[in-house]
Structures are given as C-alpha cells and as structure tokens.
Scaffold this motif. Sequence first.
Motif, mmCIF file in Angstrom:
data_model
loop_
_atom_site.group_PDB
_atom_site.id
_atom_site.type_symbol
_atom_site.label_atom_id
_atom_site.label_comp_id
_atom_site.label_asym_id
_atom_site.label_seq_id
_atom_site.Cartn_x
_atom_site.Cartn_y
_atom_site.Cartn_z
ATOM 1 N N CYS A 176 0.988 4.929 -2.185
ATOM 2 C CA CYS A 176 0.083 5.760 -1.383
ATOM 3 C C CYS A 176 0.261 7.239 -1.727
ATOM 4 O O CYS A 176 1.391 7.736 -1.790
ATOM 5 N N PHE A 222 5.189 11.167 4.128
ATOM 6 C CA PHE A 222 6.061 10.226 4.859
ATOM 7 C C PHE A 222 7.514 10.585 4.599
ATOM 8 O O PHE A 222 8.317 10.702 5.530
ATOM 9 N N ILE A 244 0.853 -1.194 0.000
ATOM 10 C CA ILE A 244 0.000 0.000 0.000
ATOM 11 C C ILE A 244 0.895 1.253 0.000
ATOM 12 O O ILE A 244 0.649 2.229 -0.708
ATOM 13 N N HIS A 245 1.961 1.192 0.801
ATOM 14 C CA HIS A 245 2.899 2.304 0.980
ATOM 15 C C HIS A 245 3.581 2.705 -0.331
ATOM 16 O O HIS A 245 3.909 3.872 -0.531
ATOM 17 N N ARG A 299 -0.222 9.642 0.112
ATOM 18 C CA ARG A 299 0.336 10.391 1.255
ATOM 19 C C ARG A 299 1.847 10.157 1.411
ATOM 20 O O ARG A 299 2.469 10.673 2.335
ATOM 21 N N ARG A 300 2.416 9.359 0.529
ATOM 22 C CA ARG A 300 3.832 9.004 0.637
ATOM 23 C C ARG A 300 4.769 10.224 0.664
ATOM 24 O O ARG A 300 5.763 10.237 1.414
ATOM 25 N N GLY A 308 0.432 0.282 6.116
ATOM 26 C CA GLY A 308 0.706 0.312 4.676
ATOM 27 C C GLY A 308 2.104 -0.133 4.283
ATOM 28 O O GLY A 308 2.282 -0.795 3.258
ATOM 29 N N PRO A 309 3.149 0.191 5.092
ATOM 30 C CA PRO A 309 4.502 -0.219 4.696
ATOM 31 C C PRO A 309 4.716 -1.727 4.698
ATOM 32 O O PRO A 309 5.715 -2.201 4.163
ATOM 33 N N CYS A 330 0.895 11.923 6.599
ATOM 34 C CA CYS A 330 1.043 10.462 6.662
ATOM 35 C C CYS A 330 0.527 9.909 7.998
ATOM 36 O O CYS A 330 0.721 10.500 9.060
ATOM 37 N N LEU A 331 -0.114 8.731 7.925
ATOM 38 C CA LEU A 331 -0.768 8.139 9.099
ATOM 39 C C LEU A 331 0.098 7.094 9.818
ATOM 40 O O LEU A 331 -0.383 6.368 10.691
ATOM 41 N N TYR A 332 1.372 7.051 9.485
ATOM 42 C CA TYR A 332 2.259 6.023 10.054
ATOM 43 C C TYR A 332 2.274 6.048 11.580
ATOM 44 O O TYR A 332 2.208 5.012 12.236
ATOM 45 N N CYS A 352 -0.524 3.199 10.844
ATOM 46 C CA CYS A 352 -0.721 2.704 9.471
ATOM 47 C C CYS A 352 0.198 1.519 9.158
ATOM 48 O O CYS A 352 1.416 1.583 9.364
ATOM 49 N N ILE A 370 -7.098 4.891 3.747
ATOM 50 C CA ILE A 370 -6.172 5.996 4.036
ATOM 51 C C ILE A 370 -6.709 7.320 3.489
ATOM 52 O O ILE A 370 -6.581 8.369 4.112
HETATM 53 FE FE1 SF4 Z 1 0.471 6.043 3.200
HETATM 54 FE FE2 SF4 Z 1 0.478 4.683 5.462
HETATM 55 FE FE3 SF4 Z 1 2.683 4.785 3.982
HETATM 56 FE FE4 SF4 Z 1 1.876 6.908 5.325
HETATM 57 S S1 SF4 Z 1 2.574 4.965 6.212
HETATM 58 S S2 SF4 Z 1 2.562 6.876 3.204
HETATM 59 S S3 SF4 Z 1 -0.361 6.754 5.184
HETATM 60 S S4 SF4 Z 1 0.752 3.837 3.417
#
Ligand code: SF4
Length: 268
Positions: free
Chosen positions: A191, A197, A187-188, A193-194, A224-225, A216-218, A222, A244
Amino acid sequence: ETKPRIPVLWLHGLECTCCSESFIRSAHPLAKDVILSMISLDYDDTIMAAAGEQAEAIIEETIQKYDGNYILAVEGNAPLNEDGMYCIIGGKPFVEQLRHAADHAKAIVSWGSCASWGCVQAARPNPTRATPTHMVPGIADKPIIKVPGCPPISEVMTAVITYILTFEKLPDLDRQGRPKMFYSQRIHDKCYRRPHFDAGQFVESFDDEGARKGYCLYKVGCKGPTTYNACSTVRWNGGLSFPIQAGHPCIGCSEDGFWDKGSFYDRL
Ligand code: SF4
Ligand code: SF4
Ligand code: F3S
C-alpha cells in the motif's frame, strides 16, 4: 493463432453480476480479445444473445462435444434451502445445473467472493443456505480455482484465463485455492500509504486533516493488513486507482467471511 479456443461454460447462481461487469472492463488483455480470440464462451446467460430453450440446449451440446475438456466458470453461488428453489435457471434449481456441468468439466473457476466464499447472500442467518462452489454437496472432485473479490479485479480474471491458455496448465494455488501470483500478498504489504502507517500517522475520522493529507486509514477500519488481494499493485480501472487511493478503507472484500466480521468501519 493456431491453438483451438478453449470452451467455457459460465454459469450464474445467486449473485449481483458485477463479476461479469468487472471482467468486461479488462484492459490487458481486452475482454473482447479474450472472448473473440482466446476462449469459446459457449454459454453465459447474462451476456449471450440466445435465450430460453435455445440457450439451455447449448449447455448439453458443449458437455457432449467437449466432455472433460471445457472450463466451468461459476459466478454466484448455489442456495441449497428448499431444494434449491431460491435460484431457478431454465426451470430447474441452479444447484442441479452446477453439479451437472461440474461433472464433465476439466476444471472449475469460482469467480468472486460469492462463488469462492458465499459473500453477502451467505450473511448470517443465511436464509437461503447460499453455499460456495467447493462446499456444494455432490460437486465433482475437479480442480477449483478461487478468484475472490467483490468483484475480482478485471485484469486478474483475464490473467487467470490467459495463464491457463498460455501454459496449458492451471496456476499454482495457495492452500485456500487462490492463484498465488495474485493472492500471496496483503493489500497492506504494497500500500502506498504504508509509510504513514509506519510513522504512526492515521486518519482519525473521515474528512479530518489526516484524511486530506492521505494518512493511513487503519483507524477508520482499513482491513488491508489482513486482506490478500492485488489491489495495491495491479489496481483497478486499468491500473488507475483502488479503494484506498480513493480515500476509503479496504473492507477486505476478497476474504472469506468479510461480510459477517463486524462493521466495515471498525478497527481490526
Ligand atoms: Fe494502507 Fe490500510 Fe495498511 Fe494503512 S492499514 S497502510 S491504508 S493497507
Ligand atoms: Fe457481485 Fe460480489 Fe458476488 Fe461478484 S462476488 S457477483 S461482485 S456480490
Ligand atoms: Fe476489495 Fe480491499 Fe481491494 S475492499 S477491492 S480487497 S482494496
């Protein structure tokens, strides 16, 4: 138009039925076109009109008529404890129905994280011994395509079927048994929103200024990574959005064991 529609038996074990809910919302192709023009959905106990003995008889008819030539789609999983008594279909444990239908199938599609990995029913201590399709003892040695996600994306589900029908072969799978075309990127990786990040711009708590700016929602959990799925490219609801984009971290719903790997809202 000239190809015969491929027969499909769609079984349901321990599950919530939202994989079916996702499937019927496919926009490309429309689920109705898949069911009316591409496959012959001979049995699906949640959406078929038939019920009781009439419905159960269809399974045997299909097996006899299309032995070795139908696709077995499995939604949900088989509870093995107490001889399978936690999921009874037509008076018999689901696991028996699953093994029998698998014995005569051409290939098996494990829809969703329940059939692919176990999902929430298999959460520790897994009192029913909910077991994903490929780990059911005695299951026939047939190709199994895992399409994980809770649920999987509707267009991913219909695309897997479309691929099999169009190319008359199964899609290439990764080493975990998932179609590479949808599960080879995180997903990351895609994304939107990358850039935040990479720039170190994070949401620190829900509804803070960073959240309103779409950072970023990390740091609010999140996954996603570490999650392989197509949500950041295919998206949901006909390509409209995904978790996201709606402001919620990815909980890794397509990954094996996501339900037991600590809080959804903890950092990795
Ligand atoms: Fe997107 Fe989540 Fe990666 Fe942030 S940590 S860039 S919100 S996938
Ligand atoms: Fe429901 Fe998720 Fe299981 Fe699909 S994978 S049946 S959505 S719990
Ligand atoms: Fe599931 Fe994460 Fe997609 S929670 S729906 S894999 S964004």
